[in-house]
Design a protein around this motif. Structure first.
Motif, PDB file in Angstrom:
ATOM      1  N   SER A 144      12.334  16.893  13.659  1.00 42.62           N
ATOM      2  CA  SER A 144      12.874  18.019  14.415  1.00 42.62           C
ATOM      3  C   SER A 144      14.111  18.594  13.737  1.00 42.62           C
ATOM      4  CB  SER A 144      13.218  17.574  15.843  1.00 42.62           C
ATOM      5  OG  SER A 144      13.798  18.628  16.578  1.00 42.62           O
ATOM      6  N   GLU A 145      14.995  17.725  13.271  1.00 43.58           N
ATOM      7  CA  GLU A 145      16.221  18.181  12.607  1.00 43.58           C
ATOM      8  C   GLU A 145      15.890  18.944  11.337  1.00 43.58           C
ATOM      9  OE1 GLU A 145      19.281  14.606  13.994  1.00 43.58           O
ATOM     10  OE2 GLU A 145      18.099  14.394  12.151  1.00 43.58           O
ATOM     11  N   ARG A 146      14.870  18.518  10.621  1.00 42.71           N
ATOM     12  CA  ARG A 146      14.471  19.231   9.402  1.00 42.71           C
ATOM     13  C   ARG A 146      14.013  20.642   9.713  1.00 42.71           C
ATOM     14  NH1 ARG A 146      10.909  14.377   6.538  1.00 42.71           N
ATOM     15  NH2 ARG A 146      12.716  13.050   6.016  1.00 42.71           N
ATOM     16  N   LYS A 147      13.237  20.773  10.784  1.00 41.74           N
ATOM     17  CA  LYS A 147      12.727  22.099  11.153  1.00 41.74           C
ATOM     18  C   LYS A 147      13.881  23.023  11.545  1.00 41.74           C
ATOM     19  CE  LYS A 147       8.374  20.843  10.778  1.00 41.74           C
ATOM     20  NZ  LYS A 147       8.571  19.417  10.450  1.00 41.74           N
ATOM     21  N   TYR A 148      14.805  22.505  12.333  1.00 43.80           N
ATOM     22  CA  TYR A 148      15.932  23.341  12.766  1.00 43.80           C
ATOM     23  C   TYR A 148      16.847  23.674  11.574  1.00 43.80           C
ATOM     24  CZ  TYR A 148      14.964  23.274  17.747  1.00 43.80           C
ATOM     25  OH  TYR A 148      14.390  23.486  18.983  1.00 43.80           O
ATOM     26  N   TYR A 149      16.940  22.760  10.640  1.00 42.81           N
ATOM     27  CA  TYR A 149      17.745  23.045   9.450  1.00 42.81           C
ATOM     28  C   TYR A 149      17.115  24.188   8.655  1.00 42.81           C
ATOM     29  CZ  TYR A 149      19.844  22.712   4.852  1.00 42.81           C
ATOM     30  OH  TYR A 149      20.477  23.023   3.672  1.00 42.81           O
ATOM     31  N   LEU A 150      15.802  24.125   8.457  1.00 46.05           N
ATOM     32  CA  LEU A 150      15.120  25.187   7.712  1.00 46.05           C
ATOM     33  C   LEU A 150      15.291  26.535   8.405  1.00 46.05           C
ATOM     34  CD1 LEU A 150      11.810  23.337   6.719  1.00 46.05           C
ATOM     35  CD2 LEU A 150      13.716  23.951   5.205  1.00 46.05           C
ATOM     36  N   VAL A 151      15.193  26.530   9.733  1.00 45.64           N
ATOM     37  CA  VAL A 151      15.356  27.785  10.484  1.00 45.64           C
ATOM     38  C   VAL A 151      16.781  28.315  10.336  1.00 45.64           C
ATOM     39  CG1 VAL A 151      15.419  28.797  12.804  1.00 45.64           C
ATOM     40  CG2 VAL A 151      13.533  27.300  12.143  1.00 45.64           C
ATOM     41  N   SER A 152      17.755  27.415  10.393  1.00 47.75           N
ATOM     42  CA  SER A 152      19.149  27.859  10.253  1.00 47.75           C
ATOM     43  C   SER A 152      19.384  28.457   8.870  1.00 47.75           C
ATOM     44  CB  SER A 152      20.109  26.693  10.496  1.00 47.75           C
ATOM     45  OG  SER A 152      20.028  25.732   9.458  1.00 47.75           O
ATOM     46  N   GLU A 153      18.751  27.894   7.861  1.00 45.72           N
ATOM     47  CA  GLU A 153      18.887  28.434   6.506  1.00 45.72           C
ATOM     48  C   GLU A 153      18.176  29.778   6.366  1.00 45.72           C
ATOM     49  OE1 GLU A 153      20.743  27.147   3.766  1.00 45.72           O
ATOM     50  OE2 GLU A 153      21.562  26.243   5.593  1.00 45.72           O
ATOM     51  N   LEU A 154      17.047  29.916   7.021  1.00 47.85           N
ATOM     52  CA  LEU A 154      16.361  31.209   7.009  1.00 47.85           C
ATOM     53  C   LEU A 154      17.252  32.297   7.608  1.00 47.85           C
ATOM     54  CD1 LEU A 154      12.746  30.217   8.157  1.00 47.85           C
ATOM     55  CD2 LEU A 154      13.389  31.161   5.926  1.00 47.85           C
ATOM     56  N   GLN A 155      17.992  31.933   8.643  1.00 48.68           N
ATOM     57  CA  GLN A 155      18.860  32.908   9.308  1.00 48.68           C
ATOM     58  C   GLN A 155      20.075  33.266   8.457  1.00 48.68           C
ATOM     59  OE1 GLN A 155      19.132  32.404  13.830  1.00 48.68           O
ATOM     60  NE2 GLN A 155      18.479  30.363  13.235  1.00 48.68           N
ATOM     61  N   ARG A 156      20.378  32.412   7.478  1.00 44.83           N
ATOM     62  CA  ARG A 156      21.523  32.676   6.601  1.00 44.83           C
ATOM     63  C   ARG A 156      21.142  33.528   5.395  1.00 44.83           C
ATOM     64  NH1 ARG A 156      25.679  28.677   6.570  1.00 44.83           N
ATOM     65  NH2 ARG A 156      25.496  28.488   4.314  1.00 44.83           N
ATOM     66  N   ASP A 157      19.914  33.959   5.349  1.00 44.44           N
ATOM     67  CA  ASP A 157      19.436  34.776   4.235  1.00 44.44           C
ATOM     68  C   ASP A 157      20.349  35.989   4.053  1.00 44.44           C
ATOM     69  OD1 ASP A 157      18.120  36.559   2.538  1.00 44.44           O
ATOM     70  OD2 ASP A 157      16.137  35.981   3.245  1.00 44.44           O
ATOM     71  N   PRO A 158      20.924  36.162   2.852  1.00 42.89           N
ATOM     72  CA  PRO A 158      21.823  37.313   2.616  1.00 42.89           C
ATOM     73  C   PRO A 158      21.170  38.648   2.933  1.00 42.89           C
ATOM     74  CG  PRO A 158      21.955  35.753   0.809  1.00 42.89           C
ATOM     75  CD  PRO A 158      20.810  35.306   1.665  1.00 42.89           C
ATOM     76  N   GLY A 159      19.861  38.711   2.792  1.00 41.01           N
ATOM     77  CA  GLY A 159      19.172  39.965   3.073  1.00 41.01           C
ATOM     78  C   GLY A 159      19.193  40.353   4.535  1.00 41.01           C
ATOM     79  N   LEU A 160      19.506  39.383   5.396  1.00 37.61           N
ATOM     80  CA  LEU A 160      19.545  39.659   6.834  1.00 37.61           C
ATOM     81  C   LEU A 160      20.950  39.919   7.350  1.00 37.61           C
ATOM     82  CD1 LEU A 160      17.101  36.890   8.134  1.00 37.61           C
ATOM     83  CD2 LEU A 160      16.571  39.291   7.668  1.00 37.61           C
ATOM     84  N   SER A 161      21.956  39.544   6.559  1.00 43.37           N
ATOM     85  CA  SER A 161      23.331  39.563   7.048  1.00 43.37           C
ATOM     86  C   SER A 161      23.834  40.954   7.407  1.00 43.37           C
ATOM     87  CB  SER A 161      24.266  38.927   6.008  1.00 43.37           C
ATOM     88  OG  SER A 161      24.221  39.661   4.791  1.00 43.37           O
ATOM     89  N   GLN A 162      23.314  41.991   6.757  1.00 40.92           N
ATOM     90  CA  GLN A 162      23.787  43.349   7.011  1.00 40.92           C
ATOM     91  C   GLN A 162      22.993  44.051   8.105  1.00 40.92           C
ATOM     92  OE1 GLN A 162      26.614  44.362   5.575  1.00 40.92           O
ATOM     93  NE2 GLN A 162      26.624  42.326   4.614  1.00 40.92           N
ATOM     94  N   ARG A 163      21.998  43.368   8.631  1.00 41.07           N
ATOM     95  CA  ARG A 163      21.169  43.991   9.658  1.00 41.07           C
ATOM     96  C   ARG A 163      21.703  43.674  11.052  1.00 41.07           C
ATOM     97  NH1 ARG A 163      14.865  42.878   7.906  1.00 41.07           N
ATOM     98  NH2 ARG A 163      15.004  43.512   5.715  1.00 41.07           N
ATOM     99  N   HIS A 164      21.306  44.530  11.994  1.00 38.30           N
ATOM    100  CA  HIS A 164      21.637  44.238  13.375  1.00 38.30           C
ATOM    101  C   HIS A 164      20.820  43.033  13.826  1.00 38.30           C
ATOM    102  CE1 HIS A 164      21.582  44.567  17.783  1.00 38.30           C
ATOM    103  NE2 HIS A 164      22.771  45.101  17.636  1.00 38.30           N
ATOM    104  N   GLU A 165      21.325  42.322  14.850  1.00 35.80           N
ATOM    105  CA  GLU A 165      20.652  41.113  15.316  1.00 35.80           C
ATOM    106  C   GLU A 165      19.173  41.344  15.612  1.00 35.80           C
ATOM    107  OE1 GLU A 165      23.612  42.063  16.299  1.00 35.80           O
ATOM    108  OE2 GLU A 165      24.981  40.367  16.596  1.00 35.80           O
ATOM    109  N   ILE A 166      18.839  42.441  16.263  1.00 31.28           N
ATOM    110  CA  ILE A 166      17.448  42.691  16.627  1.00 31.28           C
ATOM    111  C   ILE A 166      16.577  42.806  15.382  1.00 31.28           C
ATOM    112  CG2 ILE A 166      15.860  44.281  17.771  1.00 31.28           C
ATOM    113  CD1 ILE A 166      17.682  42.615  19.614  1.00 31.28           C
ATOM    114  N   GLU A 167      17.084  43.472  14.353  1.00 38.66           N
ATOM    115  CA  GLU A 167      16.315  43.593  13.113  1.00 38.66           C
ATOM    116  C   GLU A 167      16.174  42.243  12.438  1.00 38.66           C
ATOM    117  OE1 GLU A 167      18.581  46.498  11.030  1.00 38.66           O
ATOM    118  OE2 GLU A 167      17.522  48.187  11.945  1.00 38.66           O
ATOM    119  N   ARG A 168      17.191  41.392  12.547  1.00 41.82           N
ATOM    120  CA  ARG A 168      17.087  40.046  11.993  1.00 41.82           C
ATOM    121  C   ARG A 168      16.024  39.244  12.746  1.00 41.82           C
ATOM    122  NH1 ARG A 168      22.878  39.967  11.798  1.00 41.82           N
ATOM    123  NH2 ARG A 168      23.003  38.313  13.368  1.00 41.82           N
ATOM    124  N   PHE A 169      16.036  39.380  14.073  1.00 41.60           N
ATOM    125  CA  PHE A 169      15.031  38.676  14.872  1.00 41.60           C
ATOM    126  C   PHE A 169      13.625  39.126  14.456  1.00 41.60           C
ATOM    127  CE2 PHE A 169      18.156  38.346  18.692  1.00 41.60           C
ATOM    128  CZ  PHE A 169      18.814  37.325  18.045  1.00 41.60           C
TER     129      PHE A 169
END
Length: 204
Positions: A144-169
């Motif tokens: 479970s921790e591995r899956k949540y870690y991978l998801v947290s890293e996906l959310q840290r993608d620099p390509g998403l950082s400039q987008r609004h939250e909804i677009e990131r979702f």
């Protein structure tokens, strides 16, 4: 199904808490009014007793002091409650906005974790293959921790950082095959909700 069930349960609990709190605030106001009326009635009865030649019990003075303290505390709480009610429940509504947004964030995260857990082909995804983590750290995690870690890293993608939250979702959910159009009004409301949440938490 589980992430959606948890999300709906969270929304239901949030709404129930909102309604219970409103009722509670109004009860605090009425409680103070009740104490004032009750104390006035007690004084009337004591006055009538004196007129009839009787005397209040010895404990009445101590009880009056206690009632006065109770009234003062009740008034302080009632004033706070009345301010919240008169202003349209600003503190309560702020808490609800933050709670609702957190539920949406958890839904997206839990959906992605469920996707990682149930799709054996997921590890071939290029965005996941690019995620780096020391092998020793990864080895210490449970599944479970591995899956949540991978998801947290996906959310840290620099390509998403400039987008609004909804677009990131939207971008993240597209990884799980959940891409699609969002009703314009719903998207506008979600964007406004995200902005309000940011202002409340970060004053920005």
């Amino acid at each position: 199904k589980e992430p959606l069930k948890q999300f709906l349960e969270s929304i239901r609990s949030t709404r129930e808490f909102y309604l219970l709190t409103i009722d509670g605030l109004r009860m605090i106001i009425h409680h103070h009014k009740f104490l004032v009326i009750s104390d006035a009635r007690i004084k009337e009865l004591n006055s009538s007793l004196l007129e009839l030649g009787g005397e209040p019990e010895e404990t009445e003075k101590a009880q009056e002091i206690s009632r006065a303290q109770d009234r003062e505390q009740a008034k302080e709480r009632a004033d706070l409650a009345q301010r919240e009610v008169s202003n349209g429940f600003p503190v309560l509504r702020s808490q609800q906005v933050v709670s609702l947004w957190s539920s949406i964030e958890c839904l997206v995260e839990d959906v992605l974790v469920a996707w990682l857990a149930n799709d054996p082909e997921v590890m071939k995804n290029e965005r996941i293959r690019k995620i780096k983590i020391p092998l020793s750290d990864f080895d210490r995690m449970n599944e479970s921790e591995r899956k949540y870690y991978l998801v947290s890293e996906l959310q840290r993608d620099p390509g998403l950082s400039q987008r609004h939250e909804i677009e990131r979702f939207e971008s993240l959910l597209a990884l799980a095959g959940l891409s699609g159009t969002i009703d314009a009004d719903v998207k506008r409301d979600l964007i406004e909700l995200g902005h309000i949440r940011n202002v409340l938490l970060h004053r920005r």
